[in-house]
Design a protein around this motif. Sequence first.
Motif, PDB file in Angstrom:
ATOM      1  N   PHE A  87       0.851  -1.310   0.056  1.00  0.00           N
ATOM      2  CA  PHE A  87       0.114  -0.131   0.012  1.00  0.00           C
ATOM      3  C   PHE A  87       0.989   1.137  -0.033  1.00  0.00           C
ATOM      4  O   PHE A  87       0.542   2.221  -0.709  1.00  0.00           O
ATOM      5  N   MET A  88       1.911   1.187   0.820  1.00  0.00           N
ATOM      6  CA  MET A  88       2.669   2.264   0.978  1.00  0.00           C
ATOM      7  C   MET A  88       3.340   2.594  -0.276  1.00  0.00           C
ATOM      8  O   MET A  88       3.482   3.677  -0.587  1.00  0.00           O
ATOM      9  N   ASN A  89       3.979   1.474  -1.050  1.00  0.00           N
ATOM     10  CA  ASN A  89       4.853   1.574  -2.052  1.00  0.00           C
ATOM     11  C   ASN A  89       3.777   2.215  -3.415  1.00  0.00           C
ATOM     12  O   ASN A  89       4.517   2.717  -3.924  1.00  0.00           O
ATOM     13  N   VAL A  90       2.930   1.661  -3.205  1.00  0.00           N
ATOM     14  CA  VAL A  90       1.861   2.007  -4.542  1.00  0.00           C
ATOM     15  C   VAL A  90       1.701   3.620  -4.386  1.00  0.00           C
ATOM     16  O   VAL A  90       1.903   4.445  -5.049  1.00  0.00           O
ATOM     17  N   LYS A  91       1.613   4.029  -2.985  1.00  0.00           N
ATOM     18  CA  LYS A  91       1.468   5.493  -2.774  1.00  0.00           C
ATOM     19  C   LYS A  91       2.788   6.268  -3.099  1.00  0.00           C
ATOM     20  O   LYS A  91       2.606   7.427  -3.463  1.00  0.00           O
TER      21      LYS A  91
ATOM     22  N   THR B 154      -3.333   6.874  16.528  1.00  0.00           N
ATOM     23  CA  THR B 154      -4.273   5.967  16.693  1.00  0.00           C
ATOM     24  C   THR B 154      -3.898   4.874  15.442  1.00  0.00           C
ATOM     25  O   THR B 154      -3.829   3.825  15.614  1.00  0.00           O
ATOM     26  N   CYS B 155      -3.351   5.414  14.385  1.00  0.00           N
ATOM     27  CA  CYS B 155      -3.078   4.353  13.201  1.00  0.00           C
ATOM     28  C   CYS B 155      -1.748   3.785  13.473  1.00  0.00           C
ATOM     29  O   CYS B 155      -1.691   2.624  13.045  1.00  0.00           O
ATOM     30  N   LEU B 156      -0.871   4.443  14.339  1.00  0.00           N
ATOM     31  CA  LEU B 156       0.435   3.631  14.548  1.00  0.00           C
ATOM     32  C   LEU B 156       0.412   2.554  15.423  1.00  0.00           C
ATOM     33  O   LEU B 156       0.920   1.449  15.430  1.00  0.00           O
ATOM     34  N   LEU B 157      -0.888   2.569  16.316  1.00  0.00           N
ATOM     35  CA  LEU B 157      -1.170   1.711  17.352  1.00  0.00           C
ATOM     36  C   LEU B 157      -1.966   0.623  16.650  1.00  0.00           C
ATOM     37  O   LEU B 157      -2.179  -0.534  17.409  1.00  0.00           O
ATOM     38  N   ALA B 158      -2.680   0.864  15.862  1.00  0.00           N
ATOM     39  CA  ALA B 158      -3.655  -0.187  14.936  1.00  0.00           C
ATOM     40  C   ALA B 158      -3.037  -1.481  14.673  1.00  0.00           C
ATOM     41  O   ALA B 158      -3.473  -2.549  15.048  1.00  0.00           O
ATOM     42  N   PRO B 159      -1.681  -1.377  14.049  1.00  0.00           N
ATOM     43  CA  PRO B 159      -1.218  -2.841  13.724  1.00  0.00           C
ATOM     44  C   PRO B 159      -0.711  -3.764  14.921  1.00  0.00           C
ATOM     45  O   PRO B 159      -0.898  -4.993  14.897  1.00  0.00           O
TER      46      PRO B 159
ATOM     47  N   ILE C 256       9.066 -12.089  19.727  1.00  0.00           N
ATOM     48  CA  ILE C 256       9.220 -11.951  18.234  1.00  0.00           C
ATOM     49  C   ILE C 256       7.653 -11.049  17.967  1.00  0.00           C
ATOM     50  O   ILE C 256       7.854 -10.102  17.294  1.00  0.00           O
ATOM     51  N   ALA C 257       6.665 -11.517  18.352  1.00  0.00           N
ATOM     52  CA  ALA C 257       5.554 -10.607  18.496  1.00  0.00           C
ATOM     53  C   ALA C 257       5.364  -8.992  18.640  1.00  0.00           C
ATOM     54  O   ALA C 257       5.142  -8.442  18.051  1.00  0.00           O
ATOM     55  N   VAL C 258       6.032  -9.053  20.084  1.00  0.00           N
ATOM     56  CA  VAL C 258       6.232  -7.628  20.380  1.00  0.00           C
ATOM     57  C   VAL C 258       7.066  -6.933  19.494  1.00  0.00           C
ATOM     58  O   VAL C 258       7.301  -5.542  19.208  1.00  0.00           O
ATOM     59  N   GLY C 259       8.171  -7.687  19.149  1.00  0.00           N
ATOM     60  CA  GLY C 259       8.908  -6.941  18.139  1.00  0.00           C
ATOM     61  C   GLY C 259       8.580  -6.370  16.788  1.00  0.00           C
ATOM     62  O   GLY C 259       8.815  -5.215  16.416  1.00  0.00           O
ATOM     63  N   ILE C 260       7.649  -7.366  16.218  1.00  0.00           N
ATOM     64  CA  ILE C 260       7.116  -6.838  15.082  1.00  0.00           C
ATOM     65  C   ILE C 260       5.960  -5.603  15.398  1.00  0.00           C
ATOM     66  O   ILE C 260       6.187  -4.866  14.771  1.00  0.00           O
ATOM     67  N   MET C 261       5.260  -5.723  16.609  1.00  0.00           N
ATOM     68  CA  MET C 261       4.750  -4.828  17.094  1.00  0.00           C
ATOM     69  C   MET C 261       5.321  -3.432  17.049  1.00  0.00           C
ATOM     70  O   MET C 261       4.739  -2.221  16.992  1.00  0.00           O
ATOM     71  N   LEU C 262       6.627  -3.550  17.326  1.00  0.00           N
ATOM     72  CA  LEU C 262       7.384  -2.308  17.562  1.00  0.00           C
ATOM     73  C   LEU C 262       7.977  -1.791  15.961  1.00  0.00           C
ATOM     74  O   LEU C 262       8.161  -0.686  15.735  1.00  0.00           O
ATOM     75  N   ILE C 263       8.239  -2.840  15.289  1.00  0.00           N
ATOM     76  CA  ILE C 263       8.952  -2.689  14.124  1.00  0.00           C
ATOM     77  C   ILE C 263       8.101  -1.708  13.038  1.00  0.00           C
ATOM     78  O   ILE C 263       8.490  -0.846  12.441  1.00  0.00           O
ATOM     79  N   ILE C 264       6.774  -2.145  12.910  1.00  0.00           N
ATOM     80  CA  ILE C 264       5.994  -1.634  12.162  1.00  0.00           C
ATOM     81  C   ILE C 264       5.586  -0.300  12.293  1.00  0.00           C
ATOM     82  O   ILE C 264       5.740   0.655  11.425  1.00  0.00           O
ATOM     83  N   PRO C 265       5.245   0.253  13.481  1.00  0.00           N
ATOM     84  CA  PRO C 265       5.163   1.618  13.787  1.00  0.00           C
ATOM     85  C   PRO C 265       6.380   2.375  13.345  1.00  0.00           C
ATOM     86  O   PRO C 265       6.417   3.626  13.073  1.00  0.00           O
ATOM     87  N   ILE C 266       7.679   1.672  13.909  1.00  0.00           N
ATOM     88  CA  ILE C 266       9.006   2.517  13.396  1.00  0.00           C
ATOM     89  C   ILE C 266       9.072   2.914  12.019  1.00  0.00           C
ATOM     90  O   ILE C 266       9.267   3.959  11.696  1.00  0.00           O
ATOM     91  N   TRP C 267       8.907   1.748  11.455  1.00  0.00           N
ATOM     92  CA  TRP C 267       8.811   1.569   9.956  1.00  0.00           C
ATOM     93  C   TRP C 267       8.038   2.656   9.356  1.00  0.00           C
ATOM     94  O   TRP C 267       7.996   3.618   8.590  1.00  0.00           O
TER      95      TRP C 267
ATOM     96  N   ILE D 175       6.835   5.380  10.959  1.00  0.00           N
ATOM     97  CA  ILE D 175       7.361   6.737  11.402  1.00  0.00           C
ATOM     98  C   ILE D 175       8.366   7.243  10.149  1.00  0.00           C
ATOM     99  O   ILE D 175       7.987   8.387   9.917  1.00  0.00           O
ATOM    100  N   TYR D 176       9.133   6.420   9.852  1.00  0.00           N
ATOM    101  CA  TYR D 176      10.202   6.491   8.993  1.00  0.00           C
ATOM    102  C   TYR D 176       9.545   6.933   7.565  1.00  0.00           C
ATOM    103  O   TYR D 176      10.018   7.816   7.117  1.00  0.00           O
ATOM    104  N   MET D 177       8.266   6.228   7.279  1.00  0.00           N
ATOM    105  CA  MET D 177       7.758   6.501   5.922  1.00  0.00           C
ATOM    106  C   MET D 177       7.125   7.908   6.004  1.00  0.00           C
ATOM    107  O   MET D 177       6.984   8.633   4.992  1.00  0.00           O
ATOM    108  N   PHE D 178       6.530   8.102   7.102  1.00  0.00           N
ATOM    109  CA  PHE D 178       5.627   9.588   7.201  1.00  0.00           C
ATOM    110  C   PHE D 178       6.648  10.487   7.264  1.00  0.00           C
ATOM    111  O   PHE D 178       6.438  11.551   6.610  1.00  0.00           O
ATOM    112  N   LYS D 179       7.800  10.335   7.977  1.00  0.00           N
ATOM    113  CA  LYS D 179       8.731  11.718   7.912  1.00  0.00           C
ATOM    114  C   LYS D 179       9.180  11.811   6.415  1.00  0.00           C
ATOM    115  O   LYS D 179       9.508  12.893   6.252  1.00  0.00           O
TER     116      LYS D 179
END
Lengths: 378, 378, 378, 378, 378
Positions: free
Chosen positions: B9-13, D325-330, D356-367, D369-373
């Motif tokens: 989704f992001m890449n598409v954007k 809200t969006c960052l916490l949804a994943p 591992i699960a918690v790690g994914i929970m952290l990595i997605i928002p970090i990624w 944030i990176y994209m949004f920035k």
Amino acid sequence: MPIFIYLSFMNVKLKPEKYLRYLYLPNLFGTQRTKEILSVNPTIIPQREEAKEVLVYSFDYDGQTIEEKRLSCVQDAFYFKTSNRISWINIDGLRKADVEAISTHFGIHPLLIEDILSINQRPKMDEVEGVLFCLLNMLYYNNTKQTVEQEQISIVLGKDFVITFQEDAKRDVFNPLRERLKLGTSKARQRNADYLCYTMLDLIVDNYFLVMEKLGDRIELLEEEVIRHSNKRSLARINQLRKELIVLKRNTVPVRDLIAGILRSESDLLDDRNTKYFKDIYDHIVQAIDLSDNYRDIMVSMQDLYINNVNLKMNEVMKVMAIVTCLLAPATVIGGIFGMNFDAIPYLHNQYGFWIAVGIMLIIPIWMIYMFKKRGWF
Amino acid sequence: MPIFIYLSFMNVKLKPEKYLRYLYLPNLFGTQRTKEILSVNPTIIPQREEAKEVLVYSFDYDGQTIEEKRLSCVQDAFYFKTSNRISWINIDGLRKADVEAISTHFGIHPLLIEDILSINQRPKMDEVEGVLFCLLNMLYYNNTKQTVEQEQISIVLGKDFVITFQEDAKRDVFNPLRERLKLGTSKARQRNADYLCYTMLDLIVDNYFLVMEKLGDRIELLEEEVIRHSNKRSLARINQLRKELIVLKRNTVPVRDLIAGILRSESDLLDDRNTKYFKDIYDHIVQAIDLSDNYRDIMVSMQDLYINNVNLKMNEVMKVMAIVTCLLAPATVIGGIFGMNFDAIPYLHNQYGFWIAVGIMLIIPIWMIYMFKKRGWF
Amino acid sequence: MPIFIYLSFMNVKLKPEKYLRYLYLPNLFGTQRTKEILSVNPTIIPQREEAKEVLVYSFDYDGQTIEEKRLSCVQDAFYFKTSNRISWINIDGLRKADVEAISTHFGIHPLLIEDILSINQRPKMDEVEGVLFCLLNMLYYNNTKQTVEQEQISIVLGKDFVITFQEDAKRDVFNPLRERLKLGTSKARQRNADYLCYTMLDLIVDNYFLVMEKLGDRIELLEEEVIRHSNKRSLARINQLRKELIVLKRNTVPVRDLIAGILRSESDLLDDRNTKYFKDIYDHIVQAIDLSDNYRDIMVSMQDLYINNVNLKMNEVMKVMAIVTCLLAPATVIGGIFGMNFDAIPYLHNQYGFWIAVGIMLIIPIWMIYMFKKRGWF
Amino acid sequence: MPIFIYLSFMNVKLKPEKYLRYLYLPNLFGTQRTKEILSVNPTIIPQREEAKEVLVYSFDYDGQTIEEKRLSCVQDAFYFKTSNRISWINIDGLRKADVEAISTHFGIHPLLIEDILSINQRPKMDEVEGVLFCLLNMLYYNNTKQTVEQEQISIVLGKDFVITFQEDAKRDVFNPLRERLKLGTSKARQRNADYLCYTMLDLIVDNYFLVMEKLGDRIELLEEEVIRHSNKRSLARINQLRKELIVLKRNTVPVRDLIAGILRSESDLLDDRNTKYFKDIYDHIVQAIDLSDNYRDIMVSMQDLYINNVNLKMNEVMKVMAIVTCLLAPATVIGGIFGMNFDAIPYLHNQYGFWIAVGIMLIIPIWMIYMFKKRGWF
Amino acid sequence: MPIFIYLSFMNVKLKPEKYLRYLYLPNLFGTQRTKEILSVNPTIIPQREEAKEVLVYSFDYDGQTIEEKRLSCVQDAFYFKTSNRISWINIDGLRKADVEAISTHFGIHPLLIEDILSINQRPKMDEVEGVLFCLLNMLYYNNTKQTVEQEQISIVLGKDFVITFQEDAKRDVFNPLRERLKLGTSKARQRNADYLCYTMLDLIVDNYFLVMEKLGDRIELLEEEVIRHSNKRSLARINQLRKELIVLKRNTVPVRDLIAGILRSESDLLDDRNTKYFKDIYDHIVQAIDLSDNYRDIMVSMQDLYINNVNLKMNEVMKVMAIVTCLLAPATVIGGIFGMNFDAIPYLHNQYGFWIAVGIMLIIPIWMIYMFKKRGWF
């Protein structure tokens, strides 16, 4: 499973006749109309299409006698120049050769011939070599297309004659004049050619009011629509009407100058006794301009109203959605709390624990609703 | 895993050609164009670049004879001053020395020389020491850049001669005049130098309508685009067109004053018989100004329309998102309720408990959809 | 734990230089500038600060001879009144005593003395007792502060003399005039005092164009900024520029009246031969006013553009957030469904149950993305 | 439990002095002020309240002598009509009987008496039967209420006398005049009654600038407030100031016509030598009108600025909320996935599964944030 | 179960009297009123309904004697033409036959008869064949419908007579005149017919102020409503009032021209001594126009205020909802984390694990609240 809700919901939304109503509005806005309004080009060599048919009617009258004729060609009208009676020659349909023939015979200046043959001219009056020339548009309201249509008319007032050139044989606004001419006692019969010219201008201007009345009706209907169920179509209609008001303005403001020009004119063709009649037209056209300004004001506040309504409706929807989402959020949290897998969670083994949790889930939204209401947020 | 949805989704954007369309619009808005429009500086010492090439053409004619020549330099044109015929000297390309030479010879005041050599002058007319001077711009429409281009032209009307100074040899609007001059029977040949001047002004003004027609076409296309698929590019285009309308206005409004100046003038150079011709140009230029006001009005309502469309589209998206989120919220809560780890939860051990819960999850959104529809929120 | 994301996210947002850029803009908007623009108070007793230094320069010339002097005090200039040559006395720096001394000697009316000493006067011209008086402002563009600065100048034209009063000794726009005066062949030397006055006004007005060119450059830069990366600073800049345009307008519109006053004047001081020169200034000032109206129009559409860009950017962000939140909502629901603690949940004990659930979690958002794309919502 | 956060949060919001600031603004907007501004009713029978006290002061002077008196009643002023000196009779406080008595004695037309007694009159001048009559308002700035207050003043200029009628004994703007009159050498003493009238008008108009200066200060303060911390109070203040500008405009524009009327007047009462003085007032009042137009422009852009600031601030808040809200949804989704009760869920029995699960929970928002920035959304 | 909250919440929202207040506003906006305002059609053949009843009153007076009569028909009024006294014939109710009869007898031109019988005429004055004709509207304020009502009145001033034609017998504004006429000492009795005409116009114009005062009161009330509890009804009211202001403007601006026409007129009917009286009316009508412009300005800023208030209120709601949702999101995530079914989750078997988790759930929102407050987001 909720997926079906989704599907049905999405499909409902996809029904083109509903959806498209909001986003694609091909013909509704009438860009074709914009083209018509904007294509104004009075170049020197008029590219007017030759009329398929030219109809020539004449009235030749004095206080005692009147003769109405349909002539077979413009040349038949030549002899009216030397008739001692007052002549009205009406030519429906413009062909270059015909216009030039009759104009040359009656001593109309070539520049005026150009004007007669031009298209999309601005209304104007001119005095050239003993002839008083008025060019303006008759307006009709097309109920089907809901547009203001215009037909150019040129009025040439000379010594004891009036020649009118119309584009379209099918319609004009002069029927009341024809009736009155046939009455020997009517003022039109008793007075000179300038009074004939006055009557024509008067009928044309009075007809503007009929067109404006129709526009006024549409404005009123539109206002009701905007208030009751504003949708995007409403804005399209507002835009359309605004374009018609542009057409209206373009045809009324210069006519004021035209009449003012006649009032200022010191032409021998104009009898001083008739000045008050032209002044009367002047009053009417000023009123028409005033009124179309009022229309304009009303259109502007209608657009404000429309935008406001759309926003209010949208806001209402968003507010309810936000409130529902917000009201349910605490329940989600409480569900999450008691769904945690800790060994020691209070009340978990209590007989009424579940009901206490559900109770809290209910009490919080109720309390929130109470608070929101208190603040007037619903 | 949803992360891939995310990524895709992001890449598409991120596809720049789509994304950039919305946020970065480097050349689209044409700030370069703003520079051109704003850089107006008629200081006393004109910083005009010397023309690379100067072309001098002359027509020397009376009712019987006509002589057309290409001269090698401006000095060759000096003898026309004393020819008894009417002379039109056309100079394409402005060089300070040449302009001064010919002006001095023909008795043109130094202030007018400054005007001829200036750049970005406002159209104006002047009568100085037996010479009538008009400075205005010819407008062309550049189809590639979609801009209105202007070329300054100075017309000097003297006793029996007209000198025209143009910037650019490649184009002008005088070809119809050249054709007519070659016809011995044309009015241009029969009349005096002021009629020559009239014909030039007439051709220039008529050409404005061609430019306006092109602009009108673009407005129409743009309106359709705004209605069908408003994107940010549309606003860029609206802004561009507005700038062109500024150029148009700047070149038409002062021309009205110019022609009015000629009409008021009591110069001996102007034959009273020709007044009606200048009045005709006056009518045309007034119509052009009226029309460009209409353009302006249409542009304004187009911008309103654009903003409205963008908002409606955005609102539509947000509304659907909010509704979907809202519809799913109750299911989340119910899921949470039955996911709690209390010992005693009703129906938990019931055989149909799961289906009852899922059923409630379905019924609530369906009921909500029903309610929303009833209120007309879709 | 997400809390750290939170913290870092929040802290990033808190970096003042980024955050403040949006919300607090202490000096950026230049309220100080507003104060300067608004503090206009031409009361009877001018509260002008006495100049620290008064410089008096004089030019005394006729066609043959010229004498340039720096005088030690205004009293030294008294004898120019009776010199038979034309005198230009330039006084830099205003002190009440000096202004009164020289004015009384040269027969300048006390009301004009008040005007000379006043501050923030509106440009105006006056004819009082054989003296023609012009008060206007020279404008300079301050590149550092990016403001239009004004310096009041009073020009007194009498029989064979011109006295100019400036506020500031450091700068004026008269250097080209000084050069030309030294040339015996220049027109300034050959003509009378009114030509001297014309040259001054011309130089002042021409300088307006230099200032406008600078403003034009800033408008262009600003437009590019607005298009590329609209932030709140842009609006601040738009506001600042608007204020400068107010200053510009305040200094140009009354100057048109000033020059028109001179053109209408029937003073003996003005040679009819020079009327065309003043008319030339008139044309320039009208063009400057036209141009500043264009600036104004461009500023307005720039502000529209800015607001539109900010909204579009914001909408883009909100839309993506809403879409992401919406896309993940179904997965949350499905997770909740299979997380319920019912005894009998289908597929729970199936080997592939987990993968089926996760599969549905993926399929729904993919299908939603497909639907959204089809509707053009990305 | 989060419920307490809720409660505290809600309660904090409920503190009336904070909350009401946004939604209810009883006195702040000054509807009372609207009433005062709108209640204008110059009917024929003035419903003016009789003044409680009437004070009559007189100055009777010529170049050599001056006599200042406080009279006990208007009848005492009758004899000034026949004194050979110039008399200024100032009446503070309007009573019908008194005004009629003195007006009849001095030959003031009944219509003017009506005007003097009327309330809320538009400033105007009139010449009736050998008397020149000016009615206008003195303006004061009330620092406490921050309003522009007006006091009606009627000036009657007759042969060798000036009678002024004021509403309020407590204040006027004539003290500098009183001082100057006492000086035998002042121009006021040397000249005729029309100069006295000029001085009065001049003082009144000059006082407008003092009021405008105060308004200017408030505009500046307000602009700073709008920039720093726009809240709803700011809009209230903008509205208030706009009302004061309406009062200002209402009192300045007609005064221009008043002075223009005096300049056009051919009354014998006006000495031609004094024309330039009235012209000076004219310049001042034109400047005041110009300036108040500038104020108006600045107010408009201030309101634009305000709306923009409010929106930007709101948008900022909404954006951050949406992003959080969006960052916490994943994370919610992942928690849901591994919270499902399927028998076979991968990694569930893995030792590091949780991390591992918690790690994914952290990595997605970090990624994210990176994209949004990267897209500049923060 | 939350479903009940839903239901109750939805039902509460559905109460039509609350909900409809926002979205459907059938009569509130008064489209009927638009129809009335727009239906203006002064065609040549007036379609005026014949009055049911015609009342004819006459006053026949000179300085010594006065005779007031109710006449049975218009023919009874014929003999006043030859009475040597001044006659005022007032006709309430318009019937074609009657109007024509009396007009022909008193020598009123047929065009004026048309005007008298027309409906919705623009106010105007005319001088035709020794008669001075004024047509304007009396305005009344209808407290029930809150509209401005108009009644057309035609005033014909001839040699020694005034004839007034009113539409409606029930009311007019001439009672004070009737009282004054009965007093032998009143000026109305001493002067000529033109003074009678002046008094009528004066009473009509003064009555405009009464209407405006009522409108002013409504504006004030509306402003308070907008400030205190802006709802959609407020916008409806703003729109209604704007329409009334259009009616007001339409009736005042042309009256200024009417009075100006009388002032310019050189008719023998007007005594020069009375010019100042008409000038007085002129001042009043100019003030009325000024005032209605002020009304207009205030309405515009009121609408700005309204839109701003609605937005602020909406924003406040949305902000709180977003904040609440956002504050609860972390708790949901934490609940999800510890609800996962991994074998090895830290603290799961810890005695205080639950409390630690709940603690974090509390601490994060508290910290967020602290951060938000610090940034001034509440």
